[in-house]
Write an enzyme that holds these catalytic residues in place. Structure first.
Site, short mmCIF file in Angstrom:
data_model
loop_
_atom_site.label_atom_id
_atom_site.label_comp_id
_atom_site.label_asym_id
_atom_site.label_seq_id
_atom_site.Cartn_x
_atom_site.Cartn_y
_atom_site.Cartn_z
CB CYS A 89 8.94 -31.48 -1.86
SG CYS A 89 7.94 -30.97 -0.45
CG HIS A 131 12.89 -32.68 2.15
ND1 HIS A 131 13.03 -32.30 0.83
CD2 HIS A 131 11.57 -32.58 2.43
CE1 HIS A 131 11.82 -31.99 0.34
NE2 HIS A 131 10.92 -32.17 1.30
CD GLU A 132 9.89 -34.68 5.16
OE1 GLU A 132 9.02 -33.82 5.41
OE2 GLU A 132 10.02 -35.20 4.04
CG HIS A 135 8.68 -29.47 4.83
ND1 HIS A 135 8.05 -28.67 3.91
CD2 HIS A 135 9.04 -30.60 4.16
CE1 HIS A 135 8.02 -29.29 2.72
NE2 HIS A 135 8.62 -30.46 2.85
CO CO Z 1 8.89 -31.88 1.39
#
Ligand code: CO
Length: 153
Positions: A89, A131-132, A135
């Protein structure tokens, strides 16, 4: 070209839940353009708005499978299978670890003009979407990673 500063782990902004985008205006387009420049400069595969200090439900991804894509107010509506994959990341520089992600995800989102889309992503693209999307809910991959390690140069 305009670059935004990428915030790193330890900054509270990475732990907050982001708000929905309601205005698909010039300000949003400027943010997206800046995020794209920032992503390319950092040579990453994806970048979420909180990583540049903006608490909005926005991320961008650039993978071989997807090409460059912007997702606003994304919602993962279906997943299937699993993949055990290595992840890093931009907000956790110099580290890698393994995570389990869905093999495919179906995601609904809006583009920069507010038009709704629905696509099915698989493999690395699916990994990037997950993954995004994490966030946007204040979740980092290091929360779920195994074998977290420093990258060997
Ligand atoms: Co990231």
């Amino acid at each position: 070209m305009a670059f935004r500063k990428i915030v790193t782990v330890g900054d509270d902004v990475l732990r907050k839940k982001c708000f929905e985008v309601t205005a698909f205006d010039e300000k949003l387009h400027q943010l997206l353009d800046d995020m794209k420049d920032t992503l390319y400069k950092a040579q990453g595969a994806g970048l979420a708005a909180p990583q540049v200090g903006v608490l909005r439900r926005i991320f961008i991804i650039d993978t071989e499978e997807s090409g460059y894509i912007e997702m606003i107010n994304p919602e993962i509506v279906a997943t299937s299978g699993t993949q055990y994959v290595t992840e890093g990341c931009l907000s956790v520089p110099g580290k890698w670890g393994e995570v389990t992600r869905p093999k495919t995800v179906t995601v609904k989102f809006k583009d920069r003009y507010g038009v709704e889309h629905k696509i099915k992503a698989k493999d690395f693209f699916a990994q990037a979407v997950c993954h995004e999307n994490d966030h946007l809910n204040g979740v980092l991959y290091i929360d779920k990673a195994e074998n977290l390690r420093n990258s060997s140069k």
